[in-house]
Write a protein that holds these residues in place. Structure first.
Motif, PDB file in Angstrom:
ATOM      1  N   GLY A  62      -0.653   1.739  -3.557  1.00  0.00           N
ATOM      2  CA  GLY A  62      -0.007   3.282  -2.912  1.00  0.00           C
ATOM      3  C   GLY A  62       0.347   3.152  -4.772  1.00  0.00           C
ATOM      4  O   GLY A  62       0.233   2.910  -6.376  1.00  0.00           O
ATOM      5  N   ALA A  63       0.793   4.590  -4.253  1.00  0.00           N
ATOM      6  CA  ALA A  63       1.174   5.828  -5.716  1.00  0.00           C
ATOM      7  C   ALA A  63       2.276   5.487  -6.036  1.00  0.00           C
ATOM      8  O   ALA A  63       3.146   4.716  -5.717  1.00  0.00           O
ATOM      9  CB  ALA A  63       1.492   7.024  -5.753  1.00  0.00           C
ATOM     10  N   ASP A  64       2.603   5.085  -7.132  1.00  0.00           N
ATOM     11  CA  ASP A  64       3.857   4.873  -8.265  1.00  0.00           C
ATOM     12  C   ASP A  64       3.993   3.000  -7.611  1.00  0.00           C
ATOM     13  O   ASP A  64       5.267   2.341  -8.219  1.00  0.00           O
ATOM     14  CB  ASP A  64       4.752   5.432  -7.665  1.00  0.00           C
ATOM     15  N   GLY A  65       2.969   2.334  -7.564  1.00  0.00           N
ATOM     16  CA  GLY A  65       3.191   1.008  -7.098  1.00  0.00           C
ATOM     17  C   GLY A  65       3.648  -0.328  -8.147  1.00  0.00           C
ATOM     18  O   GLY A  65       3.011   0.451  -9.525  1.00  0.00           O
ATOM     19  N   LEU A  87      -4.019  -3.022  -9.594  1.00  0.00           N
ATOM     20  CA  LEU A  87      -2.864  -1.570  -9.999  1.00  0.00           C
ATOM     21  C   LEU A  87      -4.030  -0.491  -9.999  1.00  0.00           C
ATOM     22  O   LEU A  87      -4.808  -0.436 -10.668  1.00  0.00           O
ATOM     23  CB  LEU A  87      -1.877  -1.639 -11.387  1.00  0.00           C
ATOM     24  N   VAL A  88      -3.201   0.471  -8.937  1.00  0.00           N
ATOM     25  CA  VAL A  88      -4.266   1.777  -8.714  1.00  0.00           C
ATOM     26  C   VAL A  88      -3.717   2.367  -9.613  1.00  0.00           C
ATOM     27  O   VAL A  88      -1.685   3.080  -8.828  1.00  0.00           O
ATOM     28  CB  VAL A  88      -4.516   1.697  -7.405  1.00  0.00           C
ATOM     29  N   ASN A  89      -3.943   3.345 -10.371  1.00  0.00           N
ATOM     30  CA  ASN A  89      -3.123   5.177 -10.782  1.00  0.00           C
ATOM     31  C   ASN A  89      -4.124   6.086  -9.530  1.00  0.00           C
ATOM     32  O   ASN A  89      -4.909   6.173  -9.738  1.00  0.00           O
ATOM     33  CB  ASN A  89      -2.956   5.119 -11.700  1.00  0.00           C
ATOM     34  N   ARG A  90      -2.695   7.040  -8.742  1.00  0.00           N
ATOM     35  CA  ARG A  90      -3.037   7.951  -8.128  1.00  0.00           C
ATOM     36  C   ARG A  90      -3.187   9.364  -8.441  1.00  0.00           C
ATOM     37  O   ARG A  90      -1.598   9.612  -9.023  1.00  0.00           O
ATOM     38  CB  ARG A  90      -3.268   7.676  -6.702  1.00  0.00           C
ATOM     39  N   ASP A  91      -4.026  10.488  -8.595  1.00  0.00           N
ATOM     40  CA  ASP A  91      -3.484  11.946  -8.943  1.00  0.00           C
ATOM     41  C   ASP A  91      -2.109  11.952  -7.794  1.00  0.00           C
ATOM     42  O   ASP A  91      -2.130  12.261  -6.813  1.00  0.00           O
ATOM     43  CB  ASP A  91      -4.355  12.583  -8.796  1.00  0.00           C
ATOM     44  N   SER A  92      -2.005  13.693  -7.770  1.00  0.00           N
ATOM     45  CA  SER A  92      -0.985  13.874  -6.739  1.00  0.00           C
ATOM     46  C   SER A  92      -1.941  14.201  -5.547  1.00  0.00           C
ATOM     47  O   SER A  92      -0.949  14.461  -4.576  1.00  0.00           O
ATOM     48  CB  SER A  92      -0.914  15.638  -7.296  1.00  0.00           C
ATOM     49  N   ASN A  93      -2.942  14.385  -5.501  1.00  0.00           N
ATOM     50  CA  ASN A  93      -3.904  14.392  -4.464  1.00  0.00           C
ATOM     51  C   ASN A  93      -3.748  12.961  -3.316  1.00  0.00           C
ATOM     52  O   ASN A  93      -3.905  13.095  -2.478  1.00  0.00           O
ATOM     53  CB  ASN A  93      -5.350  14.731  -4.321  1.00  0.00           C
ATOM     54  N   PRO A 128       3.612 -13.023 -17.625  1.00  0.00           N
ATOM     55  CA  PRO A 128       4.606 -13.878 -16.367  1.00  0.00           C
ATOM     56  C   PRO A 128       5.557 -12.834 -15.767  1.00  0.00           C
ATOM     57  O   PRO A 128       6.429 -12.545 -16.721  1.00  0.00           O
ATOM     58  CB  PRO A 128       4.854 -15.471 -16.670  1.00  0.00           C
ATOM     59  N   MET A 129       5.845 -12.778 -14.761  1.00  0.00           N
ATOM     60  CA  MET A 129       6.980 -12.003 -14.575  1.00  0.00           C
ATOM     61  C   MET A 129       7.672 -10.626 -14.365  1.00  0.00           C
ATOM     62  O   MET A 129       8.743 -11.065 -14.414  1.00  0.00           O
ATOM     63  CB  MET A 129       8.106 -13.641 -14.276  1.00  0.00           C
ATOM     64  N   VAL A 130       6.852 -10.243 -15.130  1.00  0.00           N
ATOM     65  CA  VAL A 130       7.237  -8.340 -15.665  1.00  0.00           C
ATOM     66  C   VAL A 130       6.500  -8.025 -14.887  1.00  0.00           C
ATOM     67  O   VAL A 130       5.424  -7.709 -14.389  1.00  0.00           O
ATOM     68  CB  VAL A 130       6.664  -8.867 -16.938  1.00  0.00           C
ATOM     69  N   TRP A 131       7.011  -6.755 -13.997  1.00  0.00           N
ATOM     70  CA  TRP A 131       6.452  -5.428 -13.151  1.00  0.00           C
ATOM     71  C   TRP A 131       5.785  -4.738 -13.514  1.00  0.00           C
ATOM     72  O   TRP A 131       5.917  -4.231 -15.530  1.00  0.00           O
ATOM     73  CB  TRP A 131       7.502  -5.271 -12.741  1.00  0.00           C
ATOM     74  N   TYR A 132       4.645  -4.066 -13.915  1.00  0.00           N
ATOM     75  CA  TYR A 132       3.966  -3.420 -14.025  1.00  0.00           C
ATOM     76  C   TYR A 132       3.819  -2.090 -13.042  1.00  0.00           C
ATOM     77  O   TYR A 132       3.314  -2.900 -12.425  1.00  0.00           O
ATOM     78  CB  TYR A 132       2.654  -4.487 -14.520  1.00  0.00           C
ATOM     79  N   ALA A 133       3.381  -1.453 -13.995  1.00  0.00           N
ATOM     80  CA  ALA A 133       2.334  -0.642 -13.170  1.00  0.00           C
ATOM     81  C   ALA A 133       1.555   0.467 -13.895  1.00  0.00           C
ATOM     82  O   ALA A 133       1.186   0.403 -15.476  1.00  0.00           O
ATOM     83  CB  ALA A 133       3.482   0.651 -12.900  1.00  0.00           C
ATOM     84  N   LEU A 134       0.285   1.209 -13.912  1.00  0.00           N
ATOM     85  CA  LEU A 134      -0.178   1.954 -14.284  1.00  0.00           C
ATOM     86  C   LEU A 134      -0.225   3.322 -15.435  1.00  0.00           C
ATOM     87  O   LEU A 134       0.732   3.613 -14.379  1.00  0.00           O
ATOM     88  CB  LEU A 134      -1.603   2.365 -13.233  1.00  0.00           C
ATOM     89  N   ASP A 135      -0.456   3.559 -15.736  1.00  0.00           N
ATOM     90  CA  ASP A 135       0.188   5.140 -16.946  1.00  0.00           C
ATOM     91  C   ASP A 135      -0.549   6.460 -16.147  1.00  0.00           C
ATOM     92  O   ASP A 135      -2.058   5.980 -15.742  1.00  0.00           O
ATOM     93  CB  ASP A 135       1.021   4.997 -18.585  1.00  0.00           C
ATOM     94  N   GLN A 136      -0.593   7.236 -16.566  1.00  0.00           N
ATOM     95  CA  GLN A 136      -1.737   8.220 -16.210  1.00  0.00           C
ATOM     96  C   GLN A 136      -3.402   8.172 -17.193  1.00  0.00           C
ATOM     97  O   GLN A 136      -3.819   8.722 -16.851  1.00  0.00           O
ATOM     98  CB  GLN A 136      -0.873   9.788 -17.303  1.00  0.00           C
ATOM     99  N   THR A 182       1.176  -0.465   0.287  1.00  0.00           N
ATOM    100  CA  THR A 182       0.034  -0.212  -0.264  1.00  0.00           C
ATOM    101  C   THR A 182       0.984   1.856  -0.160  1.00  0.00           C
ATOM    102  O   THR A 182      -0.415   2.185  -0.018  1.00  0.00           O
ATOM    103  CB  THR A 182      -1.086  -0.256   1.525  1.00  0.00           C
ATOM    104  N   GLY A 183       1.895   0.850  -0.009  1.00  0.00           N
ATOM    105  CA  GLY A 183       2.978   2.348   0.122  1.00  0.00           C
ATOM    106  C   GLY A 183       3.025   3.254  -1.196  1.00  0.00           C
ATOM    107  O   GLY A 183       3.405   2.412  -2.008  1.00  0.00           O
ATOM    108  N   THR A 184       3.780   4.215  -0.830  1.00  0.00           N
ATOM    109  CA  THR A 184       4.054   4.769  -2.963  1.00  0.00           C
ATOM    110  C   THR A 184       5.676   4.407  -2.983  1.00  0.00           C
ATOM    111  O   THR A 184       5.865   3.580  -2.233  1.00  0.00           O
ATOM    112  CB  THR A 184       4.296   5.744  -1.847  1.00  0.00           C
ATOM    113  N   ARG A 185       5.811   4.071  -3.888  1.00  0.00           N
ATOM    114  CA  ARG A 185       6.179   3.609  -4.444  1.00  0.00           C
ATOM    115  C   ARG A 185       6.406   1.983  -3.696  1.00  0.00           C
ATOM    116  O   ARG A 185       7.899   0.728  -4.333  1.00  0.00           O
ATOM    117  CB  ARG A 185       8.421   3.679  -4.754  1.00  0.00           C
ATOM    118  N   SER A 186       5.495   1.093  -3.822  1.00  0.00           N
ATOM    119  CA  SER A 186       5.508   0.068  -3.307  1.00  0.00           C
ATOM    120  C   SER A 186       5.830  -1.049  -4.461  1.00  0.00           C
ATOM    121  O   SER A 186       4.972  -1.470  -5.318  1.00  0.00           O
ATOM    122  CB  SER A 186       5.173  -0.535  -2.104  1.00  0.00           C
TER     123      SER A 186
END
Length: 120
Positions: free
Chosen positions: A65-68, A80-86, A104-112, A44-48
């Motif tokens: 978390g942001a940038d997770g 995956l969750v993408n959060r705004d600056s707030n 499989p076994m590739v890290w993913y994040a959400l873009d803007q 749940t933490g930023t960049r986690s």
């Protein structure tokens, strides 16, 4: 089996092994990993980061978390969750690994735009 692990604090790590196990971590740059059928990993933490391992699994890796980032093996799912600056939720994405272009076994994040992208 049915084990649980939790960590709190910046750069903390949590890991659980066994069927129906759960792992969670909270804190900036924290990591959570779970191995075993029907297990869950949550960060749940930023960049986690969150990952689930074991091929015939049905396990889920969740990062809120942001940038997770999250990853898993075939048969697992990622959320995956993408959060705004707030810190408000802007986008959420869920998929089984192997579907929707999720490798499989590739890290993913959400873009803007709310699309999953590969990250290091």
């Amino acid at each position: 089996d049915s084990s649980a692990s939790s960590s709190t604090g910046d750069s903390s790590a949590s890991s659980s092994t066994g069927d129906s196990s759960a792992s969670s971590s909270t804190g900036y740059s924290s990591a959570s990993s779970s191995t075993g059928d029907s297990s869950a990993s949550l960060s749940t933490g930023t960049r986690s980061s969150s990952e689930v391992l074991k091929q015939k699994s049905g396990s889920v890796a969740i990062t809120t978390g942001a940038d997770g980032k999250a990853r898993g093996e075939v048969g697992c799912a990622i959320v995956l969750v993408n959060r705004d600056s707030n810190g408000s939720i802007r986008h959420i994405f869920a998929s089984k690994v192997g579907d929707n272009g999720i490798k499989p076994m590739v890290w993913y994040a959400l873009d803007q735009a709310g699309k999953p992208v590969e990250v290091a």
